[in-house]
Design an enzyme around this catalytic site. Structure first.
Site, PDB file in Angstrom:
ATOM      1  N   MET A   1       0.838  -1.174   0.000  1.00 27.08           N
ATOM      2  CA  MET A   1       0.000   0.000   0.000  1.00 27.08           C
ATOM      3  C   MET A   1       0.888   1.244   0.000  1.00 27.08           C
ATOM      4  SD  MET A   1      -2.836   1.289   2.768  1.00 27.08           S
ATOM      5  CE  MET A   1      -1.789   1.139   4.187  1.00 27.08           C
ATOM      6  N   PRO A   2       1.080   1.893  -1.161  1.00 24.10           N
ATOM      7  CA  PRO A   2       1.896   3.103  -1.201  1.00 24.10           C
ATOM      8  C   PRO A   2       1.220   4.264  -0.484  1.00 24.10           C
ATOM      9  CG  PRO A   2       1.613   2.193  -3.406  1.00 24.10           C
ATOM     10  CD  PRO A   2       0.683   1.455  -2.495  1.00 24.10           C
ATOM     11  N   TYR A   3       2.028   5.019   0.223  1.00 27.23           N
ATOM     12  CA  TYR A   3       1.585   6.243   0.877  1.00 27.23           C
ATOM     13  C   TYR A   3       2.547   7.335   0.440  1.00 27.23           C
ATOM     14  CZ  TYR A   3       1.126   9.795   4.490  1.00 27.23           C
ATOM     15  OH  TYR A   3       0.972  10.991   5.147  1.00 27.23           O
TER      16      TYR A   3
END
Length: 77
Positions: A1-3
């Site tokens: 999950m990229p942030y």
């Protein structure tokens, strides 16, 4: 999950911020194969008085830069 956390000076329009979010999401999807529905992009707008540049707060730097005559920077030898 990229942030992804993007910090910019205040003043961007909602459409500009939407374009930034879309471009970052598209890039992560294209380059890293990340799913757009798992990508989070947070835009933090910072007031100029809370951002430092060139040893000064940005609002003060802009004031001092406006007082300078227009000229090209001199290259050091």
């Amino acid at each position: 999950m990229p942030y992804v956390n993007v910090q910019i000076l205040s003043g961007a329009s909602k459409s500009q911020k939407a374009e930034i979010v879309k471009d970052i999401t598209d890039s992560l999807s294209r380059v890293l194969g990340k799913k757009p529905e798992h990508t989070h992009v947070v835009i933090q707008e910072i007031e100029e008085q809370n951002w430092g540049f060139a040893g000064q707060l940005t609002d003060e730097w802009k004031k001092s830069d406006a007082d300078q005559p227009d000229s090209l920077p001199v290259k050091e030898k």
